[in-house]
Enzyme design. Structure first.
Site, PDB file in Angstrom:
ATOM      1  N   ASN A  65       0.835  -1.196   0.000  1.00 28.42           N
ATOM      2  CA  ASN A  65       0.000   0.000   0.000  1.00 28.42           C
ATOM      3  C   ASN A  65       0.868   1.243   0.000  1.00 28.42           C
ATOM      4  O   ASN A  65       2.090   1.184   0.186  1.00 28.42           O
ATOM      5  CB  ASN A  65      -0.911  -0.005   1.226  1.00 28.42           C
ATOM      6  CG  ASN A  65      -1.856  -1.193   1.238  1.00 28.42           C
ATOM      7  OD1 ASN A  65      -2.551  -1.439   0.259  1.00 28.42           O
ATOM      8  ND2 ASN A  65      -1.882  -1.933   2.336  1.00 28.42           N
ATOM      9  N   CYS A  74      -5.198  -7.613  -4.396  1.00 34.67           N
ATOM     10  CA  CYS A  74      -5.779  -6.436  -5.041  1.00 34.67           C
ATOM     11  C   CYS A  74      -6.392  -6.870  -6.364  1.00 34.67           C
ATOM     12  O   CYS A  74      -5.672  -7.301  -7.276  1.00 34.67           O
ATOM     13  CB  CYS A  74      -4.711  -5.366  -5.273  1.00 34.67           C
ATOM     14  SG  CYS A  74      -5.307  -3.920  -6.168  1.00 34.67           S
ATOM     15  N   ASN A 163      -8.566 -10.199   2.197  1.00 34.77           N
ATOM     16  CA  ASN A 163      -8.281  -9.026   3.024  1.00 34.77           C
ATOM     17  C   ASN A 163      -9.613  -8.546   3.613  1.00 34.77           C
ATOM     18  O   ASN A 163     -10.671  -8.818   3.077  1.00 34.77           O
ATOM     19  CB  ASN A 163      -7.578  -7.922   2.215  1.00 34.77           C
ATOM     20  CG  ASN A 163      -8.332  -7.542   0.953  1.00 34.77           C
ATOM     21  OD1 ASN A 163      -9.364  -8.105   0.623  1.00 34.77           O
ATOM     22  ND2 ASN A 163      -7.825  -6.567   0.234  1.00 34.77           N
ATOM     23  N   HIS A 165     -12.917  -6.509   4.802  1.00 38.81           N
ATOM     24  CA  HIS A 165     -13.776  -5.439   4.290  1.00 38.81           C
ATOM     25  C   HIS A 165     -14.987  -5.249   5.193  1.00 38.81           C
ATOM     26  O   HIS A 165     -15.536  -6.214   5.729  1.00 38.81           O
ATOM     27  CB  HIS A 165     -14.266  -5.764   2.877  1.00 38.81           C
ATOM     28  CG  HIS A 165     -13.194  -5.719   1.850  1.00 38.81           C
ATOM     29  ND1 HIS A 165     -12.893  -4.587   1.139  1.00 38.81           N
ATOM     30  CD2 HIS A 165     -12.329  -6.680   1.436  1.00 38.81           C
ATOM     31  CE1 HIS A 165     -11.888  -4.841   0.319  1.00 38.81           C
ATOM     32  NE2 HIS A 165     -11.525  -6.103   0.480  1.00 38.81           N
ATOM     33  N   ASN A 197     -10.705  -2.328   5.176  1.00 41.90           N
ATOM     34  CA  ASN A 197     -11.131  -1.562   4.010  1.00 41.90           C
ATOM     35  C   ASN A 197     -12.630  -1.324   4.156  1.00 41.90           C
ATOM     36  O   ASN A 197     -13.372  -2.245   4.526  1.00 41.90           O
ATOM     37  CB  ASN A 197     -10.864  -2.349   2.724  1.00 41.90           C
ATOM     38  CG  ASN A 197      -9.407  -2.745   2.582  1.00 41.90           C
ATOM     39  OD1 ASN A 197      -8.567  -1.940   2.215  1.00 41.90           O
ATOM     40  ND2 ASN A 197      -9.105  -4.015   2.873  1.00 41.90           N
ATOM     41  N   GLU A 215      -9.521   2.651   1.414  1.00 42.82           N
ATOM     42  CA  GLU A 215      -8.654   1.484   1.475  1.00 42.82           C
ATOM     43  C   GLU A 215      -7.669   1.582   2.639  1.00 42.82           C
ATOM     44  O   GLU A 215      -7.042   2.624   2.860  1.00 42.82           O
ATOM     45  CB  GLU A 215      -7.876   1.317   0.166  1.00 42.82           C
ATOM     46  CG  GLU A 215      -8.726   0.818  -0.991  1.00 42.82           C
ATOM     47  CD  GLU A 215      -7.898   0.161  -2.062  1.00 42.82           C
ATOM     48  OE1 GLU A 215      -7.140  -0.782  -1.742  1.00 42.82           O
ATOM     49  OE2 GLU A 215      -8.000   0.591  -3.229  1.00 42.82           O
ATOM     50  N   CYS A 224     -11.592  -0.276  -6.056  1.00 41.00           N
ATOM     51  CA  CYS A 224     -11.000  -1.357  -5.267  1.00 41.00           C
ATOM     52  C   CYS A 224     -11.648  -2.655  -5.718  1.00 41.00           C
ATOM     53  O   CYS A 224     -12.859  -2.830  -5.547  1.00 41.00           O
ATOM     54  CB  CYS A 224     -11.218  -1.136  -3.769  1.00 41.00           C
ATOM     55  SG  CYS A 224     -10.616  -2.491  -2.728  1.00 41.00           S
ATOM     56  N   GLY A 225     -10.853  -3.541  -6.312  1.00 41.10           N
ATOM     57  CA  GLY A 225     -11.406  -4.777  -6.847  1.00 41.10           C
ATOM     58  C   GLY A 225     -11.934  -5.702  -5.773  1.00 41.10           C
ATOM     59  O   GLY A 225     -13.055  -6.223  -5.880  1.00 41.10           O
ATOM     60  N   GLY A 227     -12.795  -4.785  -2.863  1.00 40.45           N
ATOM     61  CA  GLY A 227     -13.910  -4.071  -2.251  1.00 40.45           C
ATOM     62  C   GLY A 227     -15.188  -4.200  -3.061  1.00 40.45           C
ATOM     63  O   GLY A 227     -16.286  -4.331  -2.507  1.00 40.45           O
TER      64      GLY A 227
END
Length: 297
Positions: A65, A74, A163, A165, A197, A215, A224-225, A227
């Site tokens: 990041n 990502c 990740n 969310h 995120n 993010e 954000c993919g 996301g």
């Protein structure tokens, strides 16, 4: 002072600096990411992605990041990795496997005039179990649950796409939301031990969602993919949309399909090369005297 070659790429406005580490070794991109991500003194990006050789897949994606913290996955970044390796002749395959910290992902490359135009990513299975996201919460899942932030109550649904969310569906127009204020409060909330995120989303209809994203480690980005995938999954489990939706982000649109029967998420969107160049990297930074780059001997 060392000069490295790089490529600036973006997926729906979510931009990263890409470095081919199949030729030059960069073991740790922490300080390098902070340096190149700076939009005034560096290249300017949401972070750094190092493309490396892999023992278990065709390539490895090492993602950082903008604040130097490491990211597991990502969705926009991995599409650009696919474009990079094909367009630069590192592979001639249109089905490519990429090793990430969130596991091995398979991507399908769609060509136009001999170059990659868009990419379909098998994003794997979403995780809804709170302890695995991770979320500190007494129930097994955190779906449409009330959460107090900044004196207001939000209904949140938490999903991991490799990740963490936190998705909030709101009637407030996300385009007028004060995201720079509320985003960090969610990111650093004690409910999320690894930070989070955060996606704020408007349901437009059964097939369309408008979304803005804060993010973890980068702040607000244009897309954000992971996301987008988390938002689509959250919408489906809350009964708000069909299984396939278009996510409308500030940087463009992404298509997400949640195959509930196989518990698999598919993400499709563009991948774009902006420019290539080279940048001089200091051997160390005065701030903490950390050496960031060692050319392969």
């Amino acid at each position: 002072m060392t000069s490295i070659d790089f490529t600036k790429m973006h997926g729906t406005g979510n931009d990263y600096v890409y470095v081919d580490c199949t030729k030059n070794e960069i073991e740790d991109g922490t300080e390098l990411s902070k340096f190149v991500s700076d939009r005034h003194f560096g290249v300017g990006s949401d972070g750094l992605i190092l493309i490396k050789k892999s023992d278990v897949a065709d390539f490895k994606m090492d993602m950082y990041n903008a604040d130097g913290s490491k990211g597991e996955m990502c969705g926009n970044g991995i599409r650009c990795v696919g474009k990079y390796v094909y367009d630069n002749g590192l592979t001639d395959k249109t089905t490519v496997t990429i090793e990430t910290l969130a596991g091995i992902k398979t991507i399908e490359l769609y060509l136009k005039d001999g170059k990659v135009d868009s990419v379909l990513v098998n994003m794997g299975s979403p995780e809804l179990k709170a302890s695995q996201i991770p979320v500190i919460f007494p129930k097994d899942q955190m779906i449409n649950e009330p959460m107090e932030v900044d004196g207001s109550i939000f209904r949140v649904t938490c999903v991991s796409m490799g990740n963490p969310h936190c998705v909030i569906f709101t009637d407030e127009d996300t385009r007028t939301l004060d995201l720079p204020h509320i985003g960090p409060l969610f990111e650093n909330h004690p409910t999320f031990p690894q930070r989070v995120n955060t996606e704020f989303a408007n349901i437009l209809d059964r097939k369309n969602i408008r979304m803005r994203v804060w993010e973890r480690g980068s702040g607000e980005t244009l897309a954000c993919g992971t996301g987008a995938c988390a938002t689509a999954v959250a919408a489906v489990v809350n009964g708000l949309t069909d299984d396939e939706v278009t996510i409308h982000l500030l940087g463009g649109n992404l298509t997400v399909r949640y195959d509930q029967e196989n518990n698999t998420v598919w993400l499709k969107g563009p991948a774009t090369t902006v420019f290539t160049g080279h940048i001089d990297i200091p051997d160390s930074f005065e701030k903490d005297d950390v050496k960031i780059y060692e050319p392969r001997k």
